[in-house]
Design a protein around this motif. Structure first.
Motif, PDB file in Angstrom:
ATOM      1  N   GLU A   1     -73.041-116.293 -17.655  1.00 56.82           N
ATOM      2  CA  GLU A   1     -74.120-116.759 -16.784  1.00 56.82           C
ATOM      3  C   GLU A   1     -75.200-117.501 -17.565  1.00 56.82           C
ATOM      4  O   GLU A   1     -75.754-118.498 -17.096  1.00 56.82           O
ATOM      5  CB  GLU A   1     -74.733-115.580 -16.022  1.00 56.82           C
ATOM      6  CG  GLU A   1     -75.799-116.002 -15.027  1.00 56.82           C
ATOM      7  CD  GLU A   1     -76.398-114.827 -14.278  1.00 56.82           C
ATOM      8  OE1 GLU A   1     -77.240-115.057 -13.387  1.00 56.82           O
ATOM      9  OE2 GLU A   1     -76.028-113.671 -14.590  1.00 56.82           O
TER      10      GLU A   1
ATOM     11  N   VAL B   1     -73.667-111.573  -9.568  1.00 58.62           N
ATOM     12  CA  VAL B   1     -73.630-112.866 -10.245  1.00 58.62           C
ATOM     13  C   VAL B   1     -73.244-113.995  -9.299  1.00 58.62           C
ATOM     14  O   VAL B   1     -73.849-115.075  -9.329  1.00 58.62           O
ATOM     15  CB  VAL B   1     -72.649-112.824 -11.437  1.00 58.62           C
ATOM     16  CG1 VAL B   1     -72.461-114.217 -12.028  1.00 58.62           C
ATOM     17  CG2 VAL B   1     -73.148-111.871 -12.501  1.00 58.62           C
TER      18      VAL B   1
ATOM     19  N   ASP C   1     -63.167-111.920 -15.387  1.00 58.87           N
ATOM     20  CA  ASP C   1     -64.567-111.617 -15.139  1.00 58.87           C
ATOM     21  C   ASP C   1     -65.415-112.381 -16.153  1.00 58.87           C
ATOM     22  O   ASP C   1     -65.473-112.021 -17.329  1.00 58.87           O
ATOM     23  CB  ASP C   1     -64.790-110.106 -15.282  1.00 58.87           C
ATOM     24  CG  ASP C   1     -66.248-109.725 -15.100  1.00 58.87           C
ATOM     25  OD1 ASP C   1     -67.036-110.596 -14.697  1.00 58.87           O
ATOM     26  OD2 ASP C   1     -66.593-108.559 -15.362  1.00 58.87           O
TER      27      ASP C   1
ATOM     28  N   TYR D   1     -67.731-108.300  -7.507  1.00 62.49           N
ATOM     29  CA  TYR D   1     -69.090-108.773  -7.318  1.00 62.49           C
ATOM     30  C   TYR D   1     -69.805-108.060  -6.173  1.00 62.49           C
ATOM     31  O   TYR D   1     -70.511-108.631  -5.431  1.00 62.49           O
ATOM     32  CB  TYR D   1     -69.123-110.288  -7.107  1.00 62.49           C
ATOM     33  CG  TYR D   1     -68.417-111.029  -8.199  1.00 62.49           C
ATOM     34  CD1 TYR D   1     -69.061-111.243  -9.414  1.00 62.49           C
ATOM     35  CD2 TYR D   1     -67.114-111.438  -8.049  1.00 62.49           C
ATOM     36  CE1 TYR D   1     -68.411-111.898 -10.445  1.00 62.49           C
ATOM     37  CE2 TYR D   1     -66.471-112.091  -9.092  1.00 62.49           C
ATOM     38  CZ  TYR D   1     -67.116-112.310 -10.261  1.00 62.49           C
ATOM     39  OH  TYR D   1     -66.478-112.956 -11.275  1.00 62.49           O
TER      40      TYR D   1
ATOM     41  N   ASN E   1     -68.766-112.973 -15.931  1.00 61.54           N
ATOM     42  CA  ASN E   1     -70.198-112.736 -15.703  1.00 61.54           C
ATOM     43  C   ASN E   1     -71.025-112.942 -16.968  1.00 61.54           C
ATOM     44  O   ASN E   1     -72.188-113.336 -16.899  1.00 61.54           O
ATOM     45  CB  ASN E   1     -70.414-111.313 -15.193  1.00 61.54           C
ATOM     46  CG  ASN E   1     -69.851-111.135 -13.789  1.00 61.54           C
ATOM     47  OD1 ASN E   1     -69.395-112.091 -13.173  1.00 61.54           O
ATOM     48  ND2 ASN E   1     -69.886-109.913 -13.297  1.00 61.54           N
TER      49      ASN E   1
END
Length: 343
Positions: free
Chosen positions: A133, A55, A128, A343, A130
């Motif tokens: 996104e 990401v 986190d 990541y 992610n």
């Protein structure tokens, strides 16, 4: 707004002569070509190394892509250098070039702000994000699209200084002008004001992240001295993590520094009611170099990542005493707070 009269003013009455404008556009177009090539190389490097699966690299790729598209717009401004500004083709092309310029400017600001937010949550709070996104992408496309349409509806796009953007002056004939209140308001409310605020917040976040990383480094070194070898693996992994994080910190700093030249030029133009060659040249150089420095930063980031090796996936397990971040133990009592490897 009378677009025809605006172009006539910019050609004949502006402090910038035709020669000055051509010099500025040559610098803009030439540097934009270099920036575009750098962005293409950066995107190719991420693709070849397959880092786009992570990401944090995709967030970097989004802003590099936006910078690449902006380079294309600047090159198109250069292509139009010899066209007669009174021709319909130029007038229509100028308007749509200005729309794309506004769209991509705002997109760049949002992508770099989301990247900073994502990095801040990760570094300071071990979060986190992610899953957000989709929000980063959708907001960075839809919001700029909406903002870019507003000056189009109010007919505020035209030639400003040497290129096409939201106008700031109205021509009243005989080389006399007055400030375009609508245009100036749109310049600062739709881009320069929000961008200045977001970049300032980004820089504050960078300072907080830097202090946080420095404190954790000192803590790890102290624990290493006290326990000799017990946490040496944590220290090694933390150094590896720092090599991954430090290139990311460069992105918001680069955007902030390059933005200053444009911001100063717009303030001067709004205050003095005319364009200055020096400020305009610095503005266009900074604007054109954005893609070069952002692309170069991503290339360096990829090189560092490949050299230091891939980091382990972000996984956190916590209880009242300990939390493990990617294999590095963080004691919540405050004895040691290690960096999450992710990541």
């Amino acid at each position: 707004m009378d677009v025809h009269s605006t172009w006539k003013y910019e050609n004949n009455c502006n402090a910038l002569s035709i020669r000055d404008k051509n010099k500025i556009l040559c610098v803009s177009g030439g540097v934009a070509i270099l920036s575009g090539l750098c962005c293409i190389l950066a995107l190719a490097a991420v693709t070849i190394k397959r880092l786009y699966k992570k990401v944090i690299y995709r967030l970097a790729m989004y802003q590099v892509t936006a910078a690449l598209l902006q380079s294309f717009v600047l090159v198109f401004d250069f292509v139009l250098i010899d066209y007669n500004e009174e021709e319909l083709y130029y007038q229509v092309s100028c308007k749509y070039t200005a729309v794309m310029a506004q769209f991509l400017l705002v997109m760049n600001v949002l992508f770099i702000s989301w990247l900073t937010f994502h990095l801040f949550a990760f570094v300071v709070f071990f979060k986190d994000l992610n899953r957000l996104e989709w929000l980063y992408i959708s907001s960075s496309v839809l919001i700029p699209l909406l903002i870019a349409c507003i000056p189009f509806i109010t007919d505020s796009y035209g030639v400003v200084g040497a290129w096409c953007y939201i106008t700031s002056l109205k021509d009243e004939g005989n080389c006399t002008t007055r400030p375009d209140v609508v245009g100036i308001t749109e310049q600062f409310t739709l881009y320069y004001g929000p961008a200045a605020f977001l970049f300032t917040v980004n820089m504050i976040a960078i300072v907080v992240m830097t202090v946080t990383m420095a404190c954790r480094t000192c803590t790890l070194k102290q624990v290493d001295r006290e326990t000799q070898t017990l946490y040496s693996e944590d220290s090694n992994q933390y150094v590896k993590a720092l090599k991954q994080i430090l290139p990311l910190v460069a992105y918001p700093i680069i955007h902030f520094l390059l933005f200053l030249a444009a911001f100063v030029n717009r303030i001067y133009t709004a205050k003095e009611g005319t364009a200055a060659f020096g400020f305009t040249l610095a503005h266009t150089a900074a604007q054109s170099l954005r893609g070069f420095f952002i692309g170069l930063s991503l290339i360096v980031h990829v090189a560092v990542s490949v050299k230091s090796g891939s980091l382990r996936n972000f996984k956190s397990k916590s209880d009242h005493n300990d939390a493990t971040y990617g294999g590095v133990t963080a004691h919540t009592s405050g004895a040691i707070t290690a960096f999450p490897l992710a990541y």
